[in-house]
Design a protein around this motif. Sequence first.
Motif, short mmCIF file in Angstrom:
data_model
loop_
_atom_site.label_atom_id
_atom_site.label_comp_id
_atom_site.label_asym_id
_atom_site.label_seq_id
_atom_site.Cartn_x
_atom_site.Cartn_y
_atom_site.Cartn_z
N UNK A 62 34.41 86.94 48.05
CA UNK A 62 33.53 87.01 49.21
C UNK A 62 33.15 85.62 49.71
N UNK A 63 33.04 84.66 48.80
CA UNK A 63 32.76 83.29 49.25
C UNK A 63 33.93 82.74 50.06
N UNK A 64 35.15 83.06 49.65
CA UNK A 64 36.31 82.64 50.44
C UNK A 64 36.32 83.35 51.78
N UNK A 92 33.48 70.98 65.91
CA UNK A 92 34.46 70.43 64.97
C UNK A 92 33.77 70.03 63.66
N UNK A 93 32.58 69.43 63.76
CA UNK A 93 31.83 69.05 62.56
C UNK A 93 31.44 70.29 61.74
N UNK A 94 31.04 71.35 62.43
CA UNK A 94 30.70 72.59 61.73
C UNK A 94 31.92 73.15 61.00
N UNK A 95 33.08 73.10 61.64
CA UNK A 95 34.31 73.58 61.00
C UNK A 95 34.62 72.75 59.74
N UNK A 96 34.49 71.43 59.85
CA UNK A 96 34.75 70.56 58.71
C UNK A 96 33.79 70.85 57.56
N UNK A 97 32.52 71.07 57.88
CA UNK A 97 31.54 71.40 56.84
C UNK A 97 31.91 72.72 56.16
N UNK A 98 32.34 73.69 56.94
CA UNK A 98 32.68 75.00 56.34
C UNK A 98 33.88 74.89 55.42
N UNK A 99 34.85 74.06 55.78
CA UNK A 99 36.03 73.89 54.92
C UNK A 99 35.67 73.24 53.59
N UNK A 135 27.91 91.02 57.59
CA UNK A 135 28.33 92.00 56.58
C UNK A 135 28.78 91.27 55.30
N UNK A 136 29.53 90.20 55.48
CA UNK A 136 30.01 89.42 54.33
C UNK A 136 28.84 88.80 53.58
N UNK A 137 27.87 88.27 54.30
CA UNK A 137 26.69 87.69 53.64
C UNK A 137 25.97 88.74 52.80
N UNK A 138 25.84 89.95 53.35
CA UNK A 138 25.17 91.02 52.60
C UNK A 138 25.98 91.42 51.37
N UNK A 139 27.30 91.53 51.52
CA UNK A 139 28.14 91.87 50.37
C UNK A 139 28.10 90.78 49.33
#
Length: 199
Positions: A62-64, A92-99, A135-139
Amino acid sequence: MDDNKKLDKENFMKSNLKKIGATTIVVASVGITGLFLTKSVENKAIGFEETIAASKASVNKEEKRRVDLFSNLVDSIESYNDYESSTMNKIVEARNQSKKGNIDSAAKELNVVVEKYPNLKSSENYKKAMMEFSVTENRLADYRDNYNDQVKKYNKYLRSFPSKQLLNFQGYEKVKYDYLEFKVDNADALNLFGNKDEK
């Protein structure tokens, strides 16, 4: 007389053999029962370990998924063409942080962008991505709770009587599991549904 002594001796021998036989059966039964008891205690501990491993795998999955969905969320915002280049840099910065796995800080960056463009919130791609993300956060929260519950049951089992004594007797190696800690700071909560004043 000799016949009586022989008969008494034979009866005495038969009686002793019966007693020895009965004692042997009782001792063997106790031994087998003890063996099954100690092995069933060990098997139950192994079952707990396997359940914990499966729970941890669910959390990892779920984290992935959370990271992947966040990328989808960023894509849905990038597809919205009505913003300036500084906004694109934040995306772009948000995407980099998420990766890097920093979903919380990435979400803050992205929330700034979303708040600046209210029309973006009405985009179908954005709505769908936010719903999946929610939904993913809840799971993920449920899987974390389940993992922690399984660790708690395992630790309780290892400390209870007679499990503790039987496992120690067998030299069973206990596995150390840490509880998953996840903190929720309501002050940093994202408004997923827009401003209360918007209609």
